[in-house]
Structure formats: structure tokens, C-alpha cells
Scaffold this motif. Sequence first.
Motif, PDB file in Angstrom:
ATOM      1  N   UNK A 109       1.889  -0.404  -0.763  1.00 20.94           N
ATOM      2  CA  UNK A 109       2.288   0.814  -1.486  1.00 20.94           C
ATOM      3  C   UNK A 109       1.091   1.749  -1.656  1.00 20.94           C
ATOM      4  N   UNK A 110      -0.049   1.178  -2.037  1.00 23.23           N
ATOM      5  CA  UNK A 110      -1.268   1.963  -2.230  1.00 23.23           C
ATOM      6  C   UNK A 110      -1.707   2.607  -0.917  1.00 23.23           C
ATOM      7  N   UNK A 111      -1.634   1.854   0.174  1.00 21.59           N
ATOM      8  CA  UNK A 111      -2.026   2.384   1.483  1.00 21.59           C
ATOM      9  C   UNK A 111      -1.112   3.530   1.907  1.00 21.59           C
ATOM     10  N   UNK A 112       0.191   3.378   1.655  1.00 31.17           N
ATOM     11  CA  UNK A 112       1.127   4.443   2.033  1.00 31.17           C
ATOM     12  C   UNK A 112       0.886   5.709   1.202  1.00 31.17           C
ATOM     13  N   UNK A 113       0.615   5.548  -0.078  1.00 33.66           N
ATOM     14  CA  UNK A 113       0.297   6.728  -0.898  1.00 33.66           C
ATOM     15  C   UNK A 113      -0.978   7.412  -0.397  1.00 33.66           C
ATOM     16  N   UNK A 114      -1.912   6.620   0.123  1.00 34.06           N
ATOM     17  CA  UNK A 114      -3.185   7.158   0.610  1.00 34.06           C
ATOM     18  C   UNK A 114      -3.008   7.925   1.913  1.00 34.06           C
ATOM     19  N   UNK A 115      -2.142   7.443   2.805  1.00 33.00           N
ATOM     20  CA  UNK A 115      -2.092   7.988   4.165  1.00 33.00           C
ATOM     21  C   UNK A 115      -0.766   8.621   4.579  1.00 33.00           C
ATOM     22  N   UNK A 116       0.227   8.659   3.699  1.00 33.64           N
ATOM     23  CA  UNK A 116       1.550   9.122   4.125  1.00 33.64           C
ATOM     24  C   UNK A 116       1.540  10.575   4.600  1.00 33.64           C
ATOM     25  N   UNK A 117       0.762  11.441   3.961  1.00 36.96           N
ATOM     26  CA  UNK A 117       0.760  12.843   4.365  1.00 36.96           C
ATOM     27  C   UNK A 117       0.244  12.991   5.792  1.00 36.96           C
ATOM     28  N   UNK A 118      -0.847  12.286   6.105  1.00 33.93           N
ATOM     29  CA  UNK A 118      -1.396  12.384   7.463  1.00 33.93           C
ATOM     30  C   UNK A 118      -0.461  11.748   8.484  1.00 33.93           C
ATOM     31  N   UNK A 143       7.374  -0.546   6.566  1.00 32.94           N
ATOM     32  CA  UNK A 143       7.675  -1.369   5.390  1.00 32.94           C
ATOM     33  C   UNK A 143       7.038  -0.778   4.140  1.00 32.94           C
ATOM     34  N   UNK A 144       5.798  -0.311   4.264  1.00 33.11           N
ATOM     35  CA  UNK A 144       5.087   0.260   3.122  1.00 33.11           C
ATOM     36  C   UNK A 144       5.816   1.494   2.580  1.00 33.11           C
ATOM     37  N   UNK A 145       6.379   2.290   3.486  1.00 32.62           N
ATOM     38  CA  UNK A 145       7.067   3.520   3.071  1.00 32.62           C
ATOM     39  C   UNK A 145       8.334   3.226   2.274  1.00 32.62           C
ATOM     40  N   UNK A 146       8.849   2.011   2.400  1.00 31.21           N
ATOM     41  CA  UNK A 146      10.116   1.661   1.752  1.00 31.21           C
ATOM     42  C   UNK A 146       9.942   0.854   0.468  1.00 31.21           C
ATOM     43  N   UNK A 147       8.709   0.660   0.021  1.00 26.79           N
ATOM     44  CA  UNK A 147       8.485  -0.067  -1.228  1.00 26.79           C
ATOM     45  C   UNK A 147       8.807   0.845  -2.410  1.00 26.79           C
TER      46      UNK A 147
END
Length: 409
Positions: free
Chosen positions: A263-272, A290-294
Motif C-alpha cells: 500500500x505504501x509503495x503504491x501511494x509512493x509511485x501510483x502517479x508516475x 495487487x498493491x493498487x487494490x489494497x
Amino acid sequence: MNSSTTNSLPFEDTVGAWVPHGRFTVEPTSDGPLSGLSFAAKDLFDVAGHRTGAGNPTWLDTHAPASAHSALVAQLLGAGATLHGKTITDELAYSIHGDNLHYGAPLNTRAPDRVTGGSSSGSAAAAAAGLVDFALGTDTGGSTRVPGSYCGLWSLRTTHGLLSTEGVVPLSPLFDTMTWLAADADVFERVGQTLLNDSNEPVWRDAVMLTDACAQAEPLFAPLIDRVIDTLSTQFSLPVSYAPSSDTELEIWRQTYITVSAYDAWQTHKDWITSARPTFADAIQGRWQAAANISVDAVEQARSLETNLKAQVRNLLGANRIAILPSASSPAIERGADAATVDAIRASTFRITSVAGLAGLPQVNIPFIAQNGLPAGVSLLGPAGSDLALIRLAVAVGKKLNALGCGHG
């Protein structure tokens, strides 16, 4: 002394450890305690005037050259070390396997038919081959401890937040730690003495073998763990007891770590990721999906459990106890292993590495060569901030084992 840069390496990259854009040398900025030593940096660390690739060509193309060195690169150059460029990392450091879709799998000279482990794959390969004296890596879920174990290197996860992450591409800031690997114990300790302070120097009271973590490892680790236990008790007068990490199964630890870190990784990199639409290896692409769906609810529940698990381990260690555990669940995985095998080993290894990860504690890998001739690491886990003291103890244990004729790799 002023640093200067040359756009080449003074040696041939015989192990495929360097990224194409990372083949350069930066001279030290002054003399210091690391004068005469050379190092490489995982391609997450900024080097002034050069692009940071983070293991993915799209990241490389969408980011400008760094305007300054990362904090650790600058500190090492200031301590007299020479930087020999940038090494391969698994994409955005989101793997512990060591096979990059875009740049390849560096050669593990200690086990040529097996992977180096990741995500500090190039750094491990370069250090194991002796092309540099040490190499910078990062460790979020095991990305330096696992390559250290696979390649027969001294390595560690530092206390979370102890070393600066400035100028380093993150994966999961809640768990990212900065660290290094070295083939030589004295070099490994020398770097630690330069980067770490000795304000927390506990007088070690005793040790505990983590029975649940040890149960996750293949049987070949057992005699290596026994050697460490025997050396600590007979040579260092540290009584050794046996206990689990906590009253919670390690599979729950793994799931908690995966949920919070993803979840933390997706919040960090989702925009890019959503704007640049990079190409990832299938396994890494699957992790991002999977991270995007947490859900927020799921991560809140996991964060609550994380707090409880962290407290249990820290209470178990107190201020002056160390724990003994394997550094990975298996020796290095064979190149070309099927996905199911890789996933199973990854899961068992994460059950081990999540202990230090969730607790934010330092863990030092002592390299061994197992009875089958493959590298395999045993770790010491210590209280928060005891990194330098833990390094000194681990190195002393390794030297005692060498003197007794049952030494490390």
C-alpha cells in the motif's frame, strides 16, 4: 581534494553488474577512513550529473540527471572512497530475485548457476566478484540480506531511519533502509564505522534463537545456526535460549508486511506508474496491480497488527539481547526456476525477513558456505540503534569460526 568524473570503469564488468548508464568513476572529494577503497552504488542512489534509472528504462527516460549526490554517496566520497558507477537493481526494488527484465541477471560468482538475489543484485554481484571493495544497497523487505546470503557476503539491514534516504529512489518509505555489502569482514566493519555512530553500544547479555524463523529455512541452515550458537555461548559467554519471534505465526507477519508495504509503495509511485505506463516484468507488474487494490480498511487493520508485532519483538530483545535466525529460507535459487518454485521460496524467505522489517531493527548477515558448497547466511538481530555493535559482534563471531576451522564464506 575535489572529485572528478570519468565516463568509464577501470576494469571489465565480468559479471554484468553495471547498468549501461552507470559505467563511470567518481573520485573521492577528500582523504579519509575509506581512502583506498572502491564502491559501487545500486541504481537507486543519485550521483550528480547522472540519471538514476531505478531498474526501469522508462524511469530513466522520465527523470532528469541528479543535481547532487545522494547523502550516503557524498558521505562515502568525503571519507576517501572511489565510486565506480551504478549497478543493476530489480525494477523499483520490487523483488528479491535478482533478474531484471531490461538489464538481465548479474552473475553470482559464488554459485554461477544460481541468481544473486535482489533487489540489490548488481551490488551483490560486483562485491562478490571483487570488482569493488563494497557496494551500496537498500533493504526494504530483504533486498540486501537475501543477496548477502545468496552470494556469500557480509550484509545488513540497518535500523529503520538511521541512515539518510536523501537522494534515493524509494520503494516503501515505511520500510526502506540504506545499507551495503562486502566480501571482506574488515571492509564491511570499516564502512560501518564510517557511516554509523557508536552511541548505542550495549553490553550483550544473552541471545535467543528464533525457533519459528529457523523452522522456515531448509535443513542445511541448521548446522550453520548451531555453529553460531556454540560460538556465542563458548567464546563470548552469551547464554542462548530458544523462543519464537512472538505468539503470532510468521505467515501473519508476512501478510502484514506485504499489505502495509505494498500500500505504501503504491501511494509512493501510483502517479508516475499511471502517467508513464512503464513496462514491468510480469511478477512485478502483478505486485503493482495487487498493491493498487489494497483497501484503506485492510491497511489500517494491518498497521494495527504491525504495531503489536513490533512491540513483541522489541520487548523480546530489550536493550541488550540478540536474536539468531537464518538470513533466507534457502540457498540461491537456480536460474530458470519455475515461477511456482520462486514464489514458494519468496514466501518462506519473507516470513523470516519480515521480523526485522516490521520491527524496524538491525540485522547482520554472517556468510557461510553450507555442506552442499552453496553460500547460506545466518543473521544476528539486535535492538534498535545497535547497528555498529551488532556488526562488531557478527564480525568477531565470524573470525572466531575461522580460527576454529569452521569459518564463514
